[in-house]
Every structure is written in structure tokens, then in C-alpha cells.
Scaffold this active site. Structure first.
Site, PDB file in Angstrom:
ATOM      1  N   TYR A 193      -1.611  -0.318  11.217  1.00  0.00           N
ATOM      2  CA  TYR A 193      -1.836  -0.998   9.931  1.00  0.00           C
ATOM      3  C   TYR A 193      -0.660  -0.784   8.987  1.00  0.00           C
ATOM      4  CZ  TYR A 193      -3.304  -1.363   5.051  1.00  0.00           C
ATOM      5  OH  TYR A 193      -3.337  -1.642   3.695  1.00  0.00           O
ATOM      6  N   LYS A 196       2.222  -3.366   7.348  1.00  0.00           N
ATOM      7  CA  LYS A 196       2.403  -3.567   5.911  1.00  0.00           C
ATOM      8  C   LYS A 196       3.852  -3.264   5.502  1.00  0.00           C
ATOM      9  CE  LYS A 196      -0.310  -4.424   3.130  1.00  0.00           C
ATOM     10  NZ  LYS A 196      -0.761  -5.754   2.590  1.00  0.00           N
ATOM     11  N   THR A 204       0.834  -1.206   0.000  1.00  0.00           N
ATOM     12  CA  THR A 204       0.000   0.000   0.000  1.00  0.00           C
ATOM     13  C   THR A 204       0.866   1.253   0.000  1.00  0.00           C
ATOM     14  OG1 THR A 204      -1.481   1.301   1.402  1.00  0.00           O
ATOM     15  CG2 THR A 204      -0.123  -0.297   2.527  1.00  0.00           C
ATOM     16  N   ASP A 205       0.299   2.340  -0.504  1.00  0.00           N
ATOM     17  CA  ASP A 205       1.044   3.619  -0.466  1.00  0.00           C
ATOM     18  C   ASP A 205       1.182   4.140   0.966  1.00  0.00           C
ATOM     19  OD1 ASP A 205      -1.603   4.402  -0.024  1.00  0.00           O
ATOM     20  OD2 ASP A 205      -1.611   5.969  -1.558  1.00  0.00           O
ATOM     21  N   GLU A 206       0.382   3.577   1.905  1.00  0.00           N
ATOM     22  CA  GLU A 206       0.444   4.095   3.283  1.00  0.00           C
ATOM     23  C   GLU A 206       1.790   3.825   3.945  1.00  0.00           C
ATOM     24  OE1 GLU A 206      -2.900   3.562   5.851  1.00  0.00           O
ATOM     25  OE2 GLU A 206      -4.334   3.893   4.246  1.00  0.00           O
TER      26      GLU A 206
HETATM   27  P1  NAD Z   1     -10.115  -6.723   2.729  1.00  0.00           P
HETATM   28  O1  NAD Z   1     -10.040  -6.429   4.183  1.00  0.00           O
HETATM   29  O2  NAD Z   1     -11.360  -6.424   1.968  1.00  0.00           O
HETATM   30  O3  NAD Z   1      -9.797  -8.273   2.480  1.00  0.00           O
HETATM   31  C1  NAD Z   1      -8.786  -8.955   3.163  1.00  0.00           C
HETATM   32  C2  NAD Z   1      -8.991 -10.462   2.944  1.00  0.00           C
HETATM   33  O4  NAD Z   1      -7.931 -11.144   3.640  1.00  0.00           O
HETATM   34  C3  NAD Z   1     -10.311 -10.983   3.514  1.00  0.00           C
HETATM   35  O5  NAD Z   1     -10.911 -11.862   2.600  1.00  0.00           O
HETATM   36  C4  NAD Z   1      -9.885 -11.728   4.765  1.00  0.00           C
HETATM   37  O6  NAD Z   1     -10.739 -12.806   5.106  1.00  0.00           O
HETATM   38  C5  NAD Z   1      -8.493 -12.228   4.368  1.00  0.00           C
HETATM   39  N1  NAD Z   1      -7.642 -12.485   5.540  1.00  0.00           N
HETATM   40  C6  NAD Z   1      -7.425 -11.670   6.603  1.00  0.00           C
HETATM   41  N2  NAD Z   1      -6.617 -12.272   7.491  1.00  0.00           N
HETATM   42  C7  NAD Z   1      -6.293 -13.496   6.961  1.00  0.00           C
HETATM   43  C8  NAD Z   1      -5.488 -14.571   7.397  1.00  0.00           C
HETATM   44  N3  NAD Z   1      -4.821 -14.527   8.564  1.00  0.00           N
HETATM   45  N4  NAD Z   1      -5.366 -15.657   6.603  1.00  0.00           N
HETATM   46  C9  NAD Z   1      -6.035 -15.724   5.425  1.00  0.00           C
HETATM   47  N5  NAD Z   1      -6.828 -14.734   4.969  1.00  0.00           N
HETATM   48  C10 NAD Z   1      -6.954 -13.635   5.724  1.00  0.00           C
HETATM   49  O7  NAD Z   1      -8.867  -5.977   2.098  1.00  0.00           O
HETATM   50  P2  NAD Z   1      -8.707  -5.289   0.654  1.00  0.00           P
HETATM   51  O8  NAD Z   1      -9.159  -3.887   0.739  1.00  0.00           O
HETATM   52  O9  NAD Z   1      -9.237  -6.192  -0.379  1.00  0.00           O
HETATM   53  O10 NAD Z   1      -7.111  -5.264   0.559  1.00  0.00           O
HETATM   54  C11 NAD Z   1      -6.395  -6.349  -0.011  1.00  0.00           C
HETATM   55  C12 NAD Z   1      -4.911  -6.047   0.055  1.00  0.00           C
HETATM   56  O11 NAD Z   1      -4.627  -4.861  -0.647  1.00  0.00           O
HETATM   57  C13 NAD Z   1      -4.395  -5.823   1.473  1.00  0.00           C
HETATM   58  O12 NAD Z   1      -3.125  -6.416   1.572  1.00  0.00           O
HETATM   59  C14 NAD Z   1      -4.294  -4.311   1.599  1.00  0.00           C
HETATM   60  O13 NAD Z   1      -3.275  -3.966   2.498  1.00  0.00           O
HETATM   61  C15 NAD Z   1      -3.946  -3.924   0.180  1.00  0.00           C
HETATM   62  N6  NAD Z   1      -4.379  -2.589  -0.277  1.00  0.00           N
HETATM   63  C16 NAD Z   1      -5.679  -2.190  -0.110  1.00  0.00           C
HETATM   64  C17 NAD Z   1      -6.062  -0.957  -0.619  1.00  0.00           C
HETATM   65  C18 NAD Z   1      -7.490  -0.464  -0.503  1.00  0.00           C
HETATM   66  O14 NAD Z   1      -7.771   0.680  -0.850  1.00  0.00           O
HETATM   67  N7  NAD Z   1      -8.428  -1.255  -0.027  1.00  0.00           N
HETATM   68  C19 NAD Z   1      -5.131  -0.125  -1.274  1.00  0.00           C
HETATM   69  C20 NAD Z   1      -3.818  -0.581  -1.412  1.00  0.00           C
HETATM   70  C21 NAD Z   1      -3.463  -1.819  -0.917  1.00  0.00           C
HETATM   71  O1  DAU Z   2      -4.011   4.208   0.638  1.00  0.00           O
HETATM   72  C1  DAU Z   2      -4.294   2.839   0.576  1.00  0.00           C
HETATM   73  C2  DAU Z   2      -5.090   2.436   1.798  1.00  0.00           C
HETATM   74  O2  DAU Z   2      -6.396   2.975   1.622  1.00  0.00           O
HETATM   75  C3  DAU Z   2      -5.142   0.925   2.014  1.00  0.00           C
HETATM   76  O3  DAU Z   2      -3.854   0.455   2.294  1.00  0.00           O
HETATM   77  C4  DAU Z   2      -6.091   0.566   3.169  1.00  0.00           C
HETATM   78  O4  DAU Z   2      -6.216  -0.839   3.260  1.00  0.00           O
HETATM   79  C5  DAU Z   2      -7.444   1.197   2.890  1.00  0.00           C
HETATM   80  O5  DAU Z   2      -8.300   0.945   3.988  1.00  0.00           O
HETATM   81  C6  DAU Z   2      -7.317   2.698   2.655  1.00  0.00           C
HETATM   82  O6  DAU Z   2      -6.921   3.371   3.874  1.00  0.00           O
HETATM   83  P1  DAU Z   2      -7.559   4.784   4.306  1.00  0.00           P
HETATM   84  O7  DAU Z   2      -7.399   4.934   5.765  1.00  0.00           O
HETATM   85  O8  DAU Z   2      -7.070   5.875   3.421  1.00  0.00           O
HETATM   86  O9  DAU Z   2      -9.090   4.484   3.890  1.00  0.00           O
HETATM   87  P2  DAU Z   2     -10.484   4.785   4.622  1.00  0.00           P
HETATM   88  O10 DAU Z   2     -11.555   4.434   3.655  1.00  0.00           O
HETATM   89  O11 DAU Z   2     -10.542   4.183   5.982  1.00  0.00           O
HETATM   90  O12 DAU Z   2     -10.451   6.355   4.814  1.00  0.00           O
HETATM   91  C7  DAU Z   2     -10.294   7.229   3.711  1.00  0.00           C
HETATM   92  C8  DAU Z   2     -10.289   8.652   4.246  1.00  0.00           C
HETATM   93  O13 DAU Z   2     -11.587   8.953   4.765  1.00  0.00           O
HETATM   94  C9  DAU Z   2      -9.327   8.868   5.406  1.00  0.00           C
HETATM   95  O14 DAU Z   2      -8.765  10.171   5.319  1.00  0.00           O
HETATM   96  C10 DAU Z   2     -10.216   8.775   6.648  1.00  0.00           C
HETATM   97  C11 DAU Z   2     -11.536   9.325   6.148  1.00  0.00           C
HETATM   98  N1  DAU Z   2     -12.724   8.756   6.804  1.00  0.00           N
HETATM   99  C12 DAU Z   2     -12.877   7.415   6.827  1.00  0.00           C
HETATM  100  C13 DAU Z   2     -13.956   6.833   7.463  1.00  0.00           C
HETATM  101  C14 DAU Z   2     -14.098   5.327   7.504  1.00  0.00           C
HETATM  102  C15 DAU Z   2     -13.699   9.592   7.374  1.00  0.00           C
HETATM  103  O15 DAU Z   2     -13.573  10.836   7.323  1.00  0.00           O
HETATM  104  N2  DAU Z   2     -14.772   9.024   7.986  1.00  0.00           N
HETATM  105  C16 DAU Z   2     -14.941   7.677   8.083  1.00  0.00           C
HETATM  106  O16 DAU Z   2     -15.942   7.217   8.689  1.00  0.00           O
END
Ligand code: NAD
Ligand code: DAU
Length: 336
Positions: free
Chosen positions: A150, A154, A125-127
Site C-alpha cells: 500500500y 502511494k 499518507t504519512d506511511e
Molecule cells: P477509502 O478506502 O475509505 O475510500 C477510497 C475510495 O476510493 C472509495 O470510495 C473507493 O470506491 C474509491 N476508489 C478505489 N479505487 C478506485 C478507482 N480505481 N477509481 C475510482 N475510485 C476508486 O479510503 P480513505 O480512508 O477515505 O482514504 C482516502 C485517501 O486518503 C486515500 O488516498 C488514502 O491513501 C489517504 N489517506 C487515508 C488515511 C486514513 O487514515 N484513512 C490517512 C492518510 C491518507
Molecule cells: O497513517 C495513515 C494510514 O493510516 C493511511 O494511509 C491508511 O490508508 C490507513 O488505513 C491507516 O493505516 P494503518 O495501517 O495505520 O491503519 P489500520 O487501521 O489498519 O491499523 C492501525 C493500527 O492498528 C496498526 O498498527 C495495525 C493495528 N491493527 C489494525 C487492525 C485492522 C490491529 O492491531 N488489529 C486490527 O485488526
């Protein structure tokens, strides 16, 4: 290719599997997923009968299970999406984040090493880069400076993956993508949360001043980049992925309200997220220049179709928000 896809029942992983199995017949996918609160087999209904797809319910921290699966399915490729993925939950309790994201990734890396896997893609992730001020972009050279439990878990996983490459020569590639949106995203994340609360005429909780910036990408664009890095990325390299679509949170919230014909009076500014990163923005020129990737989806169209998807799939999210999610919501937001 016998590909172990870990975490394939979550938001991005299930979109990846649906996309790959509908476009390719040279992938045999073994989806290893623990089915935590975030994993949902309903996301994968289209694949259930596909002969190139197997689902295994299990934990990536389980060494014996990993060994068994690599042997049984002759796994020669790995894509690791599995993670605890929500920043707010990591602030409420970090342990499971380090267990899954760090130890679990290392279990997969070790198994991959024992079975001479040809490519291991770690979805990061970019985080991990921390936070930007009002200017500048994250490049692959930006020093890692994670701020939340988190993102630090990562970053540790990234380091473990690069160490296994450096020490033992495992062909590891890492992708670091910005914020995704699209179908099947769990309602705890900003965009689905705001869509669903608007539809239910509930308050929309905006953290702090709402001026935090994220760089949004449609999940299919992310997954096409994952496919490309998986197949063509150079071992030991990191590739940033982003669609150059920076948005302030409050603008996203207003856009959703507007599209759903709801009043901005639903907006409620609430206590800020502790340690909230101010701005993320990705420089994706490396993947564009080296591998020829480009995002295809315009934000305006893709957010519309995402909103439509939530309108048309009420059953999917109503089941989620009526279950254990309720408890999390109360702890995180109090009751509205
Ligand atoms: P998500 O939370 O929707 O899904 C995570 C999945 O992992 C779920 O199906 C969960 O059951 C499984 N999981 C969790 N713990 C596990 C374990 N111990 N063993 C096996 N499976 C397990 O997450 P997402 O948003 O789909 O993100 C997927 C990946 O992409 C993550 O690695 C996250 O860090 C990365 N990522 C997410 C975003 C985003 O915006 N959502 C952006 C950049 C990177
Ligand atoms: O940048 C990539 C990341 O993006 C991934 O690695 C993470 O898995 C994914 O969850 C996401 O992280 P963020 O923290 O950026 O996403 P989130 O949707 O939780 O929040 C987006 C922005 O919105 C953040 O600035 C917090 C704000 N927010 C979020 C929630 C849930 C609110 O203001 N209110 C809320 O209730």
C-alpha cells in the site's frame, strides 16, 4: 471552481464533500468513484439534491472517461482521494493497489495536464515515510521509505505527481496525513473494527504486542487542512498533516471497551501484520506556520462522538459487515 473529486464516496472523501458543500457555494463538485467495497453512496445522502454536486460511477484508470469528464464539466481543479487504502488488503494482494493508486493517479495527472488544470491536490499518507523508532517525527524532508505494498504504491503516486509538476509545470500539491478516525470509516480499520466488534461481543484482534503507535487525527481536521492546501498551498510542495496525538493501539482498544462498558477479556492478541511499521508521528509545523492551519478537535471529545456515531448508525455498518466484508474478515482473521 469546477472540481473533480476522485474517490469521494469513501471515508475521507465523503466527509470532505459533505463538509465543503455545507460550507461553500463556490465549488461545483464532480465525484468520480468506482464504488469499490469501500465506496458507499449512503455517505453522501445529504448532497444528493445539491445542484453543485454530480456523481459519476467510474474508474480513475479509465483514460477515455477522464477525458470525457474533464471536457463535459470543464474541470479546472482536481482533488484525488481515490485509492485502495487498506494495508492488510495490500498484503493479501497488491495488484489492484498499483493499478488504482499509481496508474489511476497518473491517468488523472495526464488529463489535468491536457486540460490545464489550475491545481491538482494528491491526497497522500504519512506511511510513505516508513517507520519511526521511539523518538522523532516525520517532516516533509524525511526520505521516503515505504514498507508495505500500500505505502509503496502511494509513494509511487507522489513521485508521479511531483514529476508532472517538475516536467510540465502542472500546479501539484501533496498532503501527507496521519491516521484518521470519524464517521463513515469502513469497519476494516482499527477504530471502527474495535467499536463494532465490542458492540457485537466479538473478540478484538490486536496485532503483535499491541504497542504499535499511530498519530490520530479527526477526519474534519484533516479535511480542513486539505481545503487550505488546495486553495493556498504552493505548487510543487508537500504538506504534512497531523494532530500530535500519538496512541498505542492497545490503549485505543482499551479506551473503546471502557467507553462501551465491555470487558477487556474480549481482547485477543493475534499474529502480527507482516512488516508492521512500529510508529508514525507527524511534524505539521510547515502547514501550521505557512498556512495557519491548526487541529481543532481534541481526541477525547472526537473519539466519543465517533463512538456515538457508530452507536447511532448501526444500519450503516450492519449492511456492510453482512455483505462481502464477511469473506475478507474470514481470510484476514479466521472465524471467531
Ligand atoms: P477509502 O478506502 O475509505 O475510500 C477510497 C475510495 O476510493 C472509495 O470510495 C473507493 O470506491 C474509491 N476508489 C478505489 N479505487 C478506485 C478507482 N480505481 N477509481 C475510482 N475510485 C476508486 O479510503 P480513505 O480512508 O477515505 O482514504 C482516502 C485517501 O486518503 C486515500 O488516498 C488514502 O491513501 C489517504 N489517506 C487515508 C488515511 C486514513 O487514515 N484513512 C490517512 C492518510 C491518507
Ligand atoms: O497513517 C495513515 C494510514 O493510516 C493511511 O494511509 C491508511 O490508508 C490507513 O488505513 C491507516 O493505516 P494503518 O495501517 O495505520 O491503519 P489500520 O487501521 O489498519 O491499523 C492501525 C493500527 O492498528 C496498526 O498498527 C495495525 C493495528 N491493527 C489494525 C487492525 C485492522 C490491529 O492491531 N488489529 C486490527 O485488526
Amino acid at each position: 471552481m469546477n472540481v473533480l473529486v476522485a474517490g469521494g464516496a469513501g471515508f475521507i472523501g465523503s466527509n470532505f464533500i459533505n463538509y465543503i458543500l455545507s460550507t461553500r457555494d463556490d465549488y461545483l463538485i464532480v465525484n468520480l468513484d468506482k464504488l469499490t467495497y469501500a465506496g458507499n453512496l449512503e455517505n453522501l445522502k445529504l448532497c444528493e439534491k445539491n445542484k453543485n454536486y454530480h456523481f459519476v460511477k467510474g474508474d480513475i484508470t479509465n483514460n477515455e472517461l477522464a477525458d470525457y469528464l474533464f471536457k463535459k464539466y470543464e474541470i479546472n481543479f482536481v482533488i484525488n482521494f481515490a485509492a485502495e487504502s487498506h494495508v492488510d488488503r495490500s498484503i493479501l494482494g497488491s495488484e489492484v493497489f498499483y493499478r488504482t493508486n499509481v496508474i489511476g493517479t497518473n491517468v488523472l495527472l495526464e488529463a489535468a495536464r491536457r486540460y490545464n488544470v489550475k491545481k491538482f491536490l494528491q491526497v497522500s499518507t504519512d506511511e510513505v515515510y516508513g517507520s519511526l523508532g521511539s523518538t522523532g517525527l516525520f517532516t516533509e524532508q524525511t526520505p521516503l521509505s515505504p514498507n508495505s505494498p500500500y505505502s509503496s504504491s502511494k509513494a509511487a503516486a507522489d513521485m508521479a505527481a511531483l514529476a508532472v509538476h517538475h516536467t510540465y509545470g502542472l500546479p501539484v500539491v501533496i498532503t501527507r496525513c496521519s491516521n484518521n478516525y470519524g464517521p463513515f470509516q469502513f469497519p476494516e480499520k482499527l477504530i471502527p473494527l474495535m467499536i463494532i466488534n465490542s458492540l457485537n461481543n466479538k473478540k478484538l484482534p490486536v496485532y503483535g504486542d499491541g504497542l504499535y503507535v499511530r498519530d490520530w487525527i479527526y477526519v474534519i481536521d484533516h479535511n480542513k487542512a486539505v481545503e487550505l492546501v488546495f486553495e493556498k498551498g504552493r505548487a510543487g510542495e508537500v504538506y504534512n498533516i497531523g494532530a500530535s496525538r500519538e496512541m498505542k493501539n492497545i490503549d485505543i482498544v482499551k479506551l473503546i471497551l471502557n467507553k462501551l462498558g465491555k470487558s477487556e477479556e474480549l481482547i485477543e492478541y493475534v499474529k502480527d501484520r507482516p512488516g508492521h511499521d512500529r510508529r508514525y508521528a507527524i511534524d505539521s509545523s510547515k502547514i501550521q506556520n505557512e498556512l495557519g492551519w491548526k487541529p481543532k478537535f481534541e481526541f477525547e471529545q472526537a473519539i466519543d462522538s465517533t463512538i456515538d456515531w457508530y452507536l447511532q448508525n448501526k444500519n450503516w455498518w450492519e449492511r456492510i459487515i453482512s455483505g462481502e466484508y464477511k469473506k475478507y474478515y474470514e481470510v484476514q482473521y479466521g472465524i471467531y
